[in-house]
Write an enzyme that holds these catalytic residues in place. Sequence first.
Site, PDB file in Angstrom:
ATOM      1  N   HIS A  98       0.830  -1.213   0.000  1.00  0.00           N
ATOM      2  CA  HIS A  98       0.000   0.000   0.000  1.00  0.00           C
ATOM      3  C   HIS A  98       0.857   1.253   0.000  1.00  0.00           C
ATOM      4  O   HIS A  98       2.074   1.207   0.225  1.00  0.00           O
ATOM      5  CB  HIS A  98      -0.903   0.027   1.238  1.00  0.00           C
ATOM      6  CG  HIS A  98      -0.136   0.171   2.510  1.00  0.00           C
ATOM      7  ND1 HIS A  98       0.557  -0.869   3.089  1.00  0.00           N
ATOM      8  CD2 HIS A  98       0.094   1.251   3.300  1.00  0.00           C
ATOM      9  CE1 HIS A  98       1.162  -0.442   4.176  1.00  0.00           C
ATOM     10  NE2 HIS A  98       0.912   0.841   4.326  1.00  0.00           N
ATOM     11  N   ARG A 150       6.016   6.690  13.398  1.00  0.00           N
ATOM     12  CA  ARG A 150       5.841   7.244  12.047  1.00  0.00           C
ATOM     13  C   ARG A 150       5.286   8.655  12.101  1.00  0.00           C
ATOM     14  O   ARG A 150       4.343   8.912  12.850  1.00  0.00           O
ATOM     15  CB  ARG A 150       4.887   6.372  11.228  1.00  0.00           C
ATOM     16  CG  ARG A 150       4.837   6.792   9.756  1.00  0.00           C
ATOM     17  CD  ARG A 150       3.901   5.912   8.951  1.00  0.00           C
ATOM     18  NE  ARG A 150       2.587   6.521   8.839  1.00  0.00           N
ATOM     19  CZ  ARG A 150       1.498   5.890   8.391  1.00  0.00           C
ATOM     20  NH1 ARG A 150       1.575   4.616   8.040  1.00  0.00           N
ATOM     21  NH2 ARG A 150       0.345   6.512   8.306  1.00  0.00           N
ATOM     22  N   ASP A 168       0.527   5.081   1.994  1.00  0.00           N
ATOM     23  CA  ASP A 168      -0.163   5.478   3.222  1.00  0.00           C
ATOM     24  C   ASP A 168      -1.356   6.405   2.972  1.00  0.00           C
ATOM     25  O   ASP A 168      -1.291   7.307   2.149  1.00  0.00           O
ATOM     26  CB  ASP A 168       0.824   6.153   4.184  1.00  0.00           C
ATOM     27  CG  ASP A 168       1.813   5.138   4.763  1.00  0.00           C
ATOM     28  OD1 ASP A 168       1.427   3.963   4.937  1.00  0.00           O
ATOM     29  OD2 ASP A 168       2.969   5.519   5.025  1.00  0.00           O
ATOM     30  N   HIS A 186       4.657   0.234  -0.174  1.00  0.00           N
ATOM     31  CA  HIS A 186       5.519  -0.508   0.745  1.00  0.00           C
ATOM     32  C   HIS A 186       4.750  -1.667   1.361  1.00  0.00           C
ATOM     33  O   HIS A 186       3.513  -1.733   1.294  1.00  0.00           O
ATOM     34  CB  HIS A 186       6.108   0.414   1.815  1.00  0.00           C
ATOM     35  CG  HIS A 186       5.091   1.209   2.568  1.00  0.00           C
ATOM     36  ND1 HIS A 186       4.520   2.363   2.069  1.00  0.00           N
ATOM     37  CD2 HIS A 186       4.519   1.012   3.783  1.00  0.00           C
ATOM     38  CE1 HIS A 186       3.648   2.836   2.945  1.00  0.00           C
ATOM     39  NE2 HIS A 186       3.624   2.028   4.000  1.00  0.00           N
TER      40      HIS A 186
HETATM   41 FE   LIG Z   1       2.183   2.011   5.589  1.00  0.00          FE
END
Ligand SMILES: [Fe+2]
Length: 287
Positions: free
Chosen positions: A119, A278, A121, A263
Site C-alpha cells: 500500500h 511514524r 499510506d 511498501h
Molecule cells: Fe504504511
Amino acid sequence: MTAFDYLPPLSHDDQAIAPDHGLFAVQPLTGGLGAEIDGVDLAKPLDDEMKSALRQALLHHLALVFRDQRLGPDELVALGHAFGDLHVNPFVAGLESHPEIMQIRSEENEEARFAGRWHSDITWEERPSLGSLLYAKTIPPYGGDTLFANMYLAYESLSPTMRRTLDGLRGEHTAFQGHARDAAFAEAPEKVVHPLVRTHPETGRKALFVNEYFTRGIDGMTSDEAAPILDFLYRHMVRPEFTCRVRWGEGALVFWDNRCTQHYAANDYPGSKRLMWRVTINGDKPY
Ligand SMILES: [Fe+2]
C-alpha cells in the site's frame, strides 16, 4: 505483444546518482529504487541547503534510508515539519505528547499486525500523504523488513495500450478495506476516488496509484469487471525489478515518497516485539 513477452529492460535509470554536492553520500539499494544516505545527523535542524538536497534525493531515489539516528519525539516531529505539514491519524492514537507520531507497535504474541499488504499510506484521504518517515525504536533480532516498490517503473513498463486504458480510470479507496469496520472508523469517508494513474506534482512523471490495502474498486465498473484489472496490477506493480527491501536496525529511519511508491511490512518475526514511530507528511489531491 504476446503472452511470452518478457519485461523489457527498465527504460528509466532511476538510480543514477546525482552529481556530488558534498553534503552526504548516496548508495543506491537496487536498480528499482531506494538509497542509503550516509553523513546526515537528522537530530540537528536542517538548513535550507540540506533540506533541498534531501528533497532532491527523495525525488530521485523515492526511499531514503538513514542509519544510527538518535531521535526523540521532538526531533522526529521537527524533521517531518521540515518537509511539510503533518497528518494526525484520526483512527490510530498517536503519542499522547505528540499526536503526529503514530506508534506502529507489534507485541510478542500478536497476530494481527500492521503488515502483509502492499500500500501507499492513507490513500483513503482526499489528500493522501506526500511521504512518511518511519523510525525504528525496537526491532526484532531478524525479520520485520519493509519492502518498497517503484510505481513510476510499474506504470512505464506497461504496454502503450494498457497505459492509455488506465489513464482514464479512477480507483475507489476506503479506510475500511484494511481494518475492521468498528466505531473507531465511523468518521472515515465511505470512499474517495483518485486517478489510477497520477502525475507526480514535483517530477511530472506518471505513476500507478492503486493499492491492495485501500483500493476497493474502479469508479463506474462492477466489481466483476474491476477485479481482473486490479488483480493484474497488484501482481505487476511489485515485480522484483521494481522493488527494494530495507533491513531495519535500531535508530534507522526511512523517508519515502507515498506519491510514487508502495511498501509492504513483512510479518515474519513471531514471538518478537517491534516498535516504530511514524510521522506522515500531508500531500495534495492527486491528478
Ligand atoms: Fe504504511
